[in-house]
Enzyme design. Sequence first.
Site, PDB file in Angstrom:
ATOM      1  N   LYS A  67       3.681   1.386  -4.563  1.00 53.55           N
ATOM      2  CA  LYS A  67       4.320   2.332  -3.869  1.00 53.55           C
ATOM      3  C   LYS A  67       4.647   1.616  -2.219  1.00 53.55           C
ATOM      4  O   LYS A  67       5.440   2.253  -1.583  1.00 53.55           O
ATOM      5  CB  LYS A  67       3.225   3.486  -3.590  1.00 53.55           C
ATOM      6  N   HIS A 196     -11.074   2.322  -2.013  1.00 54.70           N
ATOM      7  CA  HIS A 196     -10.230   1.984  -1.209  1.00 54.70           C
ATOM      8  C   HIS A 196     -10.638   2.543   0.302  1.00 54.70           C
ATOM      9  O   HIS A 196     -10.897   3.778   0.585  1.00 54.70           O
ATOM     10  CB  HIS A 196      -8.863   2.701  -1.392  1.00 54.70           C
ATOM     11  N   GLU A 270      -6.134  -4.367  -4.717  1.00 56.62           N
ATOM     12  CA  GLU A 270      -4.767  -3.621  -4.758  1.00 56.62           C
ATOM     13  C   GLU A 270      -4.186  -3.754  -3.432  1.00 56.62           C
ATOM     14  O   GLU A 270      -3.724  -2.747  -2.899  1.00 56.62           O
ATOM     15  CB  GLU A 270      -5.192  -2.056  -5.030  1.00 56.62           C
ATOM     16  N   ARG A 273       0.435  -3.387   1.652  1.00 57.65           N
ATOM     17  CA  ARG A 273       0.644  -3.774   2.884  1.00 57.65           C
ATOM     18  C   ARG A 273       0.666  -5.430   3.144  1.00 57.65           C
ATOM     19  O   ARG A 273       1.514  -6.107   3.734  1.00 57.65           O
ATOM     20  CB  ARG A 273      -0.146  -3.205   4.044  1.00 57.65           C
TER      21      ARG A 273
HETATM   22  C1  LIG Z   1      -1.786   3.037  -1.191  1.00 53.83           C
HETATM   23  C2  LIG Z   1      -2.890   2.193  -2.072  1.00 53.83           C
HETATM   24  C3  LIG Z   1      -3.078   0.955  -2.158  1.00 53.83           C
HETATM   25  C4  LIG Z   1      -2.532  -0.161  -1.204  1.00 53.83           C
HETATM   26  O1  LIG Z   1      -3.171   0.134   0.253  1.00 53.83           O
HETATM   27  P1  LIG Z   1      -2.720  -1.017   1.258  1.00 53.83           P
HETATM   28  O2  LIG Z   1      -3.580  -0.769   2.298  1.00 53.83           O
HETATM   29  O3  LIG Z   1      -1.315  -0.992   1.533  1.00 53.83           O
HETATM   30  O4  LIG Z   1      -3.173  -2.504   0.860  1.00 53.83           O
HETATM   31  C5  LIG Z   1      -4.141   0.363  -2.930  1.00 53.83           C
HETATM   32  N1  LIG Z   1      -4.548   1.152  -3.759  1.00 53.83           N
HETATM   33  C6  LIG Z   1      -4.506   2.357  -3.876  1.00 53.83           C
HETATM   34  C7  LIG Z   1      -5.096   3.339  -5.011  1.00 53.83           C
HETATM   35  C8  LIG Z   1      -3.582   3.093  -3.143  1.00 53.83           C
HETATM   36  O5  LIG Z   1      -3.245   4.514  -3.220  1.00 53.83           O
END
Ligand SMILES: *Cc1c(COP(=O)(O)O)cnc(C)c1O
Length: 464
Positions: A67, A196, A270, A273
Amino acid sequence: MRADTLSLDERVHVLDSQTNVWTVIDQIANTGMQEEAFYVCDIGNIVHKHKIWTSAMPRVKPFYAVKCNDSLTVLEVLAALGTGFDCASKAEINKVLSLGVQSNRIIFANPAKPNSHIKHAVATGVDLMTFDNETELYKVKDLYPDARMVIRIRQDATVSQCPLGMKFGCNAITEAPQLLKLARELGINVVGVSFHVGSGCKDPPVFRKAIAAARSVFDYAKTLDFNFNLLDIGGGFPGDFGTSIDRIAEIVNAALDDYFPDPSVDVIAEPGRYYVSSAYTLACNIHSIRTVNNKNGDKHYMYYINDGVYGSFNCILYDHQKVVAQPLKEYPDSDLKSSSVWGPTCDALDEVLPNVLLPELHLGDWLIFENMGAYTLPVASPFNGFPIPKVHIVANENVWLLLKDLLPLTEGHFIIGSRSPERLAMEITDGEPWSLPTMPITIPVRGKDGKIEEHVLEFVEMCQ
Ligand SMILES: *Cc1c(COP(=O)(O)O)cnc(C)c1O
């Protein structure tokens, strides 16, 4: 092969050793033919990030969060480098699979999935999915009883750019045990824990707390005869120039040694950024200027540029990004003036920088914004008729040599050889396929005898 159908502006332009992102921007901007805002994306920066990641956290396999920036080139580069992918929807799954990536390299990491998307995961064999609530377990029992489920727990960073905990993640102590008991009753195969800590995490020690909490869920699961083997430490890693993942890596590695010494537990992350932020640099053109007097009677300069908060700078509103404007030209003798920078639409909300010191700029000057690769393009809209900037993709020769034979990338993805800057600009100016200009384009060149001659630029290179 996608390479056969690539248009010119989807290909990667290989730069010689004298050229870099800023010189490319300078060339395109100074053709006099480029009016729209544009990006230069350096895929070498993504390769560099991957090298840092694998040496900083060798045990943690990255699953790139699609995303954050779903450009096909970004996905192809990461697929070539061997990362996995975090998809949140049917369309993201399709996009990644279309590159030839196997379904076992995807985690469907959306704890709240529409039924049709779960069915799509069944159809495509994406069997690793997250959950944080009971209803999801009932849906999965009906629709995908063979799925391997990952329970998402909540552990919020004290400070982050975009906290996620109010939307996703169950409490590891008060909620996870009940969910696991229900999963056991329903015969669902739960294989691990995810979290997260929040996107743009400014609290590295939170990773230790989260990993410790995950350990307690692993231990509880053992009492229910689950045999967990997956820990997913999510996203949150910084990616701008000048930031580093060293501190987080140190904390993660130590916490893994302490809480998950068993190497048979697979550890993934995951990152979104982290991989893309600094790979994208945006160039915007100043098309209007107003000067006003501020409260104490001083002159204030208002610059209107051709991308704004409805386009790339949506990241200011949605991602709480702090953007920095750097003039492309140097103004060595100019003092800094009280200024503001505005987007092109007729909405007063469309403000990029409310109060910034800049040299006195002129119509047609360019402002450059680095670190614009994360949560910008996929969210942008052409509101009010202002187009979303196109992307000019570059790589240096070493990166080209590294990637050109790594599927899904092929030699056909790259364009080698020096090219006229006019040609560069035309590719990214409008949606029309590139065609020969009807008039020869000339530039003044100083000949050997010192006289200025008109030199007709040639457009000889045909890439199809
Ligand atoms: C948006 C998202 C990420 C990416 O997060 P960053 O802070 O950009 O590394 C990873 N895992 C999930 C489930 C997300 O919703």
